[in-house]
Motif scaffolding. Sequence first.
Motif, mmCIF file in Angstrom:
data_model
loop_
_atom_site.group_PDB
_atom_site.id
_atom_site.type_symbol
_atom_site.label_atom_id
_atom_site.label_comp_id
_atom_site.label_asym_id
_atom_site.label_seq_id
_atom_site.Cartn_x
_atom_site.Cartn_y
_atom_site.Cartn_z
ATOM 1 N N PRO A 293 18.782 107.068 -78.026
ATOM 2 C CA PRO A 293 19.466 107.091 -76.647
ATOM 3 C C PRO A 293 20.264 108.476 -76.633
ATOM 4 O O PRO A 293 20.836 108.897 -77.420
ATOM 5 N N ARG A 294 20.229 109.070 -75.294
ATOM 6 C CA ARG A 294 21.139 110.090 -75.198
ATOM 7 C C ARG A 294 22.307 109.777 -74.860
ATOM 8 O O ARG A 294 22.567 108.768 -73.792
ATOM 9 N N ARG A 295 23.534 110.324 -75.425
ATOM 10 C CA ARG A 295 24.860 109.688 -75.297
ATOM 11 C C ARG A 295 25.838 110.968 -75.185
ATOM 12 O O ARG A 295 25.599 111.700 -76.029
ATOM 13 N N GLY A 296 26.602 110.824 -74.184
ATOM 14 C CA GLY A 296 27.840 111.805 -74.333
ATOM 15 C C GLY A 296 27.382 113.288 -73.942
ATOM 16 O O GLY A 296 28.179 114.108 -74.153
ATOM 17 N N LYS A 297 26.220 113.479 -73.347
ATOM 18 C CA LYS A 297 25.714 114.969 -72.925
ATOM 19 C C LYS A 297 26.616 115.295 -71.798
ATOM 20 O O LYS A 297 26.817 114.875 -70.750
ATOM 21 N N ALA A 298 27.371 116.723 -72.039
ATOM 22 C CA ALA A 298 28.079 117.081 -70.947
ATOM 23 C C ALA A 298 27.372 117.493 -69.889
ATOM 24 O O ALA A 298 25.942 118.111 -69.891
#
Length: 298
Positions: A293-298
Amino acid sequence: MTEPKNVSFLGLGVMGGAIARHIGNAGHTLTIYNRTPARAEKWQAANPGLTVRVATSPAEAAEGADVVLTCVGNDDDLADVVLGPTGVFTALKPGATFIDHTTVSARIARQIAVEARDLEVHCVDAPVTGGQAGAENGQLTVMCGGRADAIEAARPIMEAYTKRIVHVGKAGSGQSTKMVNQIAFSGILATLSEALRFAEAAHLDLDKVYEAISGGASQSWQMDNRWHTMARDEFDFGFAIDWMRKDLGLTLEEGRSLGVSLPVTALIDQFYAEVQAMGGGRQDTSALVRRLPRRGKA
Protein backbone atom coordinates in the motif's frame (compact mmCIF):
# COMPACT_ATOMS: atom_id res chain seq x y z
CA MET A 1 27.32 -10.91 -42.55
CA THR A 2 27.51 -14.64 -42.11
CA GLU A 3 26.78 -17.00 -44.98
CA PRO A 4 23.02 -16.91 -45.63
CA LYS A 5 21.17 -19.94 -44.28
CA ASN A 6 17.72 -21.42 -44.61
CA VAL A 7 16.31 -20.52 -41.21
CA SER A 8 12.92 -21.39 -39.74
CA PHE A 9 11.46 -19.63 -36.73
CA LEU A 10 8.58 -21.06 -34.69
CA GLY A 11 6.74 -18.83 -32.21
CA LEU A 12 6.13 -15.18 -33.08
CA GLY A 13 5.27 -13.71 -29.70
CA VAL A 14 6.75 -10.59 -28.16
CA MET A 15 10.27 -12.00 -28.04
CA GLY A 16 10.13 -14.43 -30.95
CA GLY A 17 8.64 -11.95 -33.39
CA ALA A 18 11.45 -9.48 -32.78
CA ILE A 19 14.15 -12.16 -33.04
CA ALA A 20 12.69 -13.44 -36.32
CA ARG A 21 12.76 -9.92 -37.73
CA HIS A 22 16.46 -9.56 -36.97
CA ILE A 23 17.18 -12.92 -38.61
CA GLY A 24 15.33 -11.88 -41.75
CA ASN A 25 17.07 -8.50 -41.83
CA ALA A 26 20.43 -10.28 -41.57
CA GLY A 27 19.81 -11.75 -45.02
CA HIS A 28 18.84 -15.30 -44.19
CA THR A 29 16.06 -17.10 -46.07
CA LEU A 30 13.30 -17.16 -43.48
CA THR A 31 10.38 -19.50 -42.88
CA ILE A 32 7.95 -18.73 -40.06
CA TYR A 33 5.39 -20.79 -38.19
CA ASN A 34 2.96 -19.94 -35.44
CA ARG A 35 0.31 -22.21 -34.00
CA THR A 36 -2.14 -19.30 -34.28
CA PRO A 37 -2.05 -18.39 -37.99
CA ALA A 38 -3.42 -14.90 -37.31
CA ARG A 39 -0.23 -14.04 -35.42
CA ALA A 40 1.90 -15.04 -38.41
CA GLU A 41 -0.27 -12.84 -40.61
CA LYS A 42 0.11 -9.95 -38.16
CA TRP A 43 3.88 -10.44 -38.13
CA GLN A 44 4.01 -10.32 -41.93
CA ALA A 45 1.93 -7.14 -41.98
CA ALA A 46 4.33 -5.54 -39.49
CA ASN A 47 7.38 -6.56 -41.55
CA PRO A 48 6.42 -5.81 -45.16
CA GLY A 49 10.03 -5.55 -46.30
CA LEU A 50 10.75 -9.20 -45.55
CA THR A 51 9.86 -12.03 -47.90
CA VAL A 52 9.12 -15.17 -45.91
CA ARG A 53 7.64 -18.61 -46.38
CA VAL A 54 4.78 -19.43 -44.01
CA ALA A 55 4.67 -23.06 -42.92
CA THR A 56 1.49 -24.81 -41.85
CA SER A 57 3.18 -27.21 -39.40
CA PRO A 58 6.46 -27.47 -37.48
CA ALA A 59 7.52 -30.36 -39.72
CA GLU A 60 6.91 -28.30 -42.84
CA ALA A 61 8.93 -25.45 -41.33
CA ALA A 62 11.82 -27.84 -40.67
CA GLU A 63 11.93 -29.28 -44.19
CA GLY A 64 15.13 -28.13 -45.88
CA ALA A 65 16.12 -25.88 -42.97
CA ASP A 66 19.74 -25.40 -41.95
CA VAL A 67 18.66 -23.90 -38.63
CA VAL A 68 15.36 -24.09 -36.72
CA LEU A 69 14.62 -21.84 -33.75
CA THR A 70 11.73 -22.05 -31.31
CA CYS A 71 10.36 -19.52 -28.84
CA VAL A 72 7.06 -20.84 -27.52
CA GLY A 73 5.26 -20.92 -24.18
CA ASN A 74 6.17 -23.81 -21.91
CA ASP A 75 7.36 -27.42 -21.72
CA ASP A 76 4.19 -28.85 -23.28
CA ASP A 77 4.24 -26.34 -26.14
CA LEU A 78 7.89 -27.10 -26.85
CA ALA A 79 7.37 -30.86 -26.73
CA ASP A 80 4.48 -30.52 -29.16
CA VAL A 81 6.30 -28.45 -31.80
CA VAL A 82 9.58 -30.37 -31.54
CA LEU A 83 8.80 -33.97 -30.55
CA GLY A 84 5.16 -34.30 -31.61
CA PRO A 85 3.88 -36.30 -34.61
CA THR A 86 4.19 -33.23 -36.87
CA GLY A 87 7.11 -31.80 -34.92
CA VAL A 88 10.41 -30.35 -36.06
CA PHE A 89 12.35 -33.53 -35.37
CA THR A 90 10.25 -35.54 -37.81
CA ALA A 91 11.70 -33.53 -40.71
CA LEU A 92 14.96 -31.84 -39.65
CA LYS A 93 17.92 -33.11 -41.66
CA PRO A 94 21.14 -34.50 -40.11
CA GLY A 95 23.74 -31.79 -39.62
CA ALA A 96 21.12 -29.06 -39.08
CA THR A 97 21.03 -26.91 -35.95
CA PHE A 98 18.16 -26.59 -33.47
CA ILE A 99 18.07 -23.60 -31.09
CA ASP A 100 15.43 -23.20 -28.40
CA HIS A 101 14.89 -19.76 -26.88
CA THR A 102 11.89 -20.78 -24.74
CA THR A 103 12.30 -20.66 -20.98
CA VAL A 104 11.47 -24.23 -19.98
CA SER A 105 12.62 -26.90 -17.56
CA ALA A 106 16.15 -28.23 -17.69
CA ARG A 107 14.58 -31.69 -17.89
CA ILE A 108 12.94 -31.17 -21.28
CA ALA A 109 16.04 -29.40 -22.57
CA ARG A 110 18.07 -32.51 -21.77
CA GLN A 111 15.40 -34.77 -23.31
CA ILE A 112 15.43 -32.79 -26.57
CA ALA A 113 19.23 -32.86 -26.61
CA VAL A 114 19.19 -36.67 -26.43
CA GLU A 115 16.67 -36.88 -29.28
CA ALA A 116 18.77 -34.42 -31.32
CA ARG A 117 21.92 -36.45 -30.76
CA ASP A 118 20.24 -39.56 -32.14
CA LEU A 119 19.19 -37.56 -35.22
CA GLU A 120 22.71 -36.11 -35.64
CA VAL A 121 21.33 -32.59 -35.13
CA HIS A 122 23.18 -29.82 -33.29
CA CYS A 123 21.08 -28.77 -30.30
CA VAL A 124 21.30 -25.69 -28.07
CA ASP A 125 19.05 -24.75 -25.16
CA ALA A 126 19.37 -20.98 -25.26
CA PRO A 127 17.05 -18.97 -22.99
CA VAL A 128 17.53 -15.22 -23.19
CA THR A 129 17.53 -12.19 -20.94
CA GLY A 130 17.14 -8.56 -21.85
CA GLY A 131 13.38 -8.29 -22.10
CA GLN A 132 11.27 -6.91 -24.91
CA ALA A 133 13.55 -3.92 -25.37
CA GLY A 134 16.56 -6.19 -25.75
CA ALA A 135 14.74 -8.28 -28.35
CA GLU A 136 13.55 -5.25 -30.31
CA ASN A 137 17.02 -3.68 -30.30
CA GLY A 138 18.92 -6.90 -31.02
CA GLN A 139 20.70 -6.68 -27.67
CA LEU A 140 19.76 -9.91 -25.93
CA THR A 141 22.06 -12.00 -23.77
CA VAL A 142 21.85 -15.73 -24.47
CA MET A 143 22.88 -18.43 -21.99
CA CYS A 144 23.60 -21.60 -23.94
CA GLY A 145 23.64 -25.25 -22.95
CA GLY A 146 24.95 -27.94 -25.28
CA ARG A 147 28.09 -29.23 -26.94
CA ALA A 148 30.73 -26.73 -28.01
CA ASP A 149 30.30 -27.61 -31.68
CA ALA A 150 26.55 -27.00 -31.43
CA ILE A 151 27.12 -23.56 -29.89
CA GLU A 152 29.52 -22.62 -32.67
CA ALA A 153 27.04 -23.82 -35.31
CA ALA A 154 24.33 -21.66 -33.71
CA ARG A 155 26.48 -18.59 -33.05
CA PRO A 156 26.38 -17.02 -36.56
CA ILE A 157 22.57 -16.94 -36.45
CA MET A 158 22.31 -15.74 -32.85
CA GLU A 159 24.75 -12.88 -33.48
CA ALA A 160 22.00 -11.15 -35.49
CA TYR A 161 20.01 -10.31 -32.33
CA THR A 162 22.37 -10.55 -29.35
CA LYS A 163 25.02 -8.57 -27.55
CA ARG A 164 26.36 -11.53 -25.58
CA ILE A 165 26.42 -15.28 -26.16
CA VAL A 166 27.73 -17.39 -23.27
CA HIS A 167 28.27 -21.14 -23.40
CA VAL A 168 27.53 -22.07 -19.79
CA GLY A 169 27.78 -25.86 -19.98
CA LYS A 170 26.20 -29.11 -21.12
CA ALA A 171 22.61 -29.63 -22.29
CA GLY A 172 20.15 -28.11 -19.82
CA SER A 173 22.71 -25.70 -18.39
CA GLY A 174 21.24 -22.78 -20.31
CA GLN A 175 17.87 -23.34 -18.66
CA SER A 176 19.45 -23.75 -15.22
CA THR A 177 21.33 -20.49 -15.72
CA LYS A 178 18.09 -18.73 -16.67
CA MET A 179 16.69 -19.93 -13.34
CA VAL A 180 19.65 -18.31 -11.56
CA ASN A 181 18.79 -15.09 -13.41
CA GLN A 182 15.13 -15.23 -12.37
CA ILE A 183 16.03 -15.87 -8.72
CA ALA A 184 18.31 -12.83 -8.71
CA PHE A 185 16.15 -10.32 -10.50
CA SER A 186 12.89 -11.24 -8.76
CA GLY A 187 14.68 -10.58 -5.47
CA ILE A 188 15.91 -7.22 -6.69
CA LEU A 189 12.38 -6.19 -7.67
CA ALA A 190 11.01 -7.24 -4.28
CA THR A 191 13.46 -5.07 -2.34
CA LEU A 192 13.20 -2.24 -4.88
CA SER A 193 9.43 -2.21 -4.30
CA GLU A 194 9.91 -1.91 -0.56
CA ALA A 195 12.56 0.79 -0.96
CA LEU A 196 10.25 2.86 -3.16
CA ARG A 197 7.32 2.63 -0.76
CA PHE A 198 9.62 3.51 2.16
CA ALA A 199 10.86 6.61 0.33
CA GLU A 200 7.30 7.69 -0.44
CA ALA A 201 6.21 7.24 3.19
CA ALA A 202 9.18 9.33 4.31
CA HIS A 203 8.07 12.15 1.95
CA LEU A 204 11.34 12.01 0.05
CA ASP A 205 11.84 13.42 -3.44
CA LEU A 206 11.98 10.20 -5.47
CA ASP A 207 14.12 11.73 -8.21
CA LYS A 208 16.67 12.89 -5.65
CA VAL A 209 16.62 9.52 -3.91
CA TYR A 210 17.34 7.81 -7.21
CA GLU A 211 20.15 10.27 -7.95
CA ALA A 212 21.67 9.59 -4.55
CA ILE A 213 21.54 5.80 -4.48
CA SER A 214 21.79 4.76 -8.13
CA GLY A 215 25.52 5.42 -8.23
CA GLY A 216 26.30 3.23 -5.25
CA ALA A 217 26.08 -0.34 -4.04
CA SER A 218 22.33 -0.66 -4.60
CA GLN A 219 22.44 0.26 -8.29
CA SER A 220 20.92 -2.27 -10.70
CA TRP A 221 19.34 -2.49 -14.14
CA GLN A 222 15.95 -2.72 -12.47
CA MET A 223 16.57 0.45 -10.49
CA ASP A 224 17.78 2.34 -13.55
CA ASN A 225 14.89 1.21 -15.74
CA ARG A 226 11.98 0.71 -13.33
CA TRP A 227 12.33 3.07 -10.32
CA HIS A 228 10.62 5.98 -12.05
CA THR A 229 7.99 3.90 -13.87
CA MET A 230 7.07 2.06 -10.68
CA ALA A 231 6.63 5.44 -8.97
CA ARG A 232 4.22 6.45 -11.75
CA ASP A 233 2.32 3.14 -11.67
CA GLU A 234 3.41 2.31 -15.23
CA PHE A 235 3.65 -1.42 -15.81
CA ASP A 236 3.09 -1.83 -19.55
CA PHE A 237 6.37 -3.52 -20.46
CA GLY A 238 7.31 -6.81 -22.04
CA PHE A 239 7.82 -9.43 -19.31
CA ALA A 240 4.50 -10.28 -17.68
CA ILE A 241 3.97 -11.53 -14.14
CA ASP A 242 2.21 -14.60 -15.55
CA TRP A 243 5.46 -15.52 -17.31
CA MET A 244 7.53 -14.82 -14.22
CA ARG A 245 5.37 -17.15 -12.15
CA LYS A 246 5.84 -19.84 -14.77
CA ASP A 247 9.60 -19.34 -14.58
CA LEU A 248 9.68 -19.30 -10.79
CA GLY A 249 7.60 -22.48 -10.71
CA LEU A 250 10.22 -24.19 -12.88
CA THR A 251 12.95 -22.80 -10.65
CA LEU A 252 11.38 -24.01 -7.43
CA GLU A 253 10.78 -27.45 -8.94
CA GLU A 254 14.40 -27.69 -10.07
CA GLY A 255 15.54 -26.49 -6.65
CA ARG A 256 13.62 -29.32 -4.99
CA SER A 257 15.20 -31.87 -7.33
CA LEU A 258 18.64 -30.47 -6.47
CA GLY A 259 17.93 -30.39 -2.73
CA VAL A 260 18.44 -26.61 -2.67
CA SER A 261 16.41 -24.41 -0.32
CA LEU A 262 14.98 -21.28 -1.97
CA PRO A 263 12.85 -19.68 0.76
CA VAL A 264 13.12 -16.09 -0.50
CA THR A 265 12.26 -17.12 -4.07
CA ALA A 266 9.25 -19.09 -2.82
CA LEU A 267 8.06 -16.06 -0.83
CA ILE A 268 8.42 -13.72 -3.81
CA ASP A 269 6.52 -16.20 -5.97
CA GLN A 270 3.64 -15.88 -3.52
CA PHE A 271 3.92 -12.08 -3.65
CA TYR A 272 3.50 -12.32 -7.42
CA ALA A 273 0.47 -14.56 -6.88
CA GLU A 274 -1.07 -11.71 -4.88
CA VAL A 275 -0.59 -9.30 -7.78
CA GLN A 276 -2.13 -11.87 -10.14
CA ALA A 277 -5.15 -12.00 -7.84
CA MET A 278 -5.36 -8.19 -8.14
CA GLY A 279 -5.66 -8.57 -11.92
CA GLY A 280 -2.03 -7.80 -12.68
CA GLY A 281 -1.00 -11.04 -14.35
CA ARG A 282 -0.30 -9.40 -17.71
CA GLN A 283 1.53 -6.43 -16.21
CA ASP A 284 5.30 -6.16 -16.11
CA THR A 285 7.11 -7.84 -13.22
CA SER A 286 7.76 -4.42 -11.68
CA ALA A 287 4.04 -4.36 -10.81
CA LEU A 288 5.14 -6.32 -7.74
CA VAL A 289 5.08 -2.93 -5.99
CA ARG A 290 1.27 -2.91 -6.29
CA ARG A 291 0.93 -5.35 -3.40
CA LEU A 292 2.43 -2.75 -1.02
CA PRO A 293 0.00 0.00 0.00
CA ARG A 294 1.09 3.55 -0.77
CA ARG A 295 1.27 5.56 2.46
CA GLY A 296 2.18 9.11 3.22
CA LYS A 297 3.14 10.21 -0.26
CA ALA A 298 3.41 13.98 -0.40
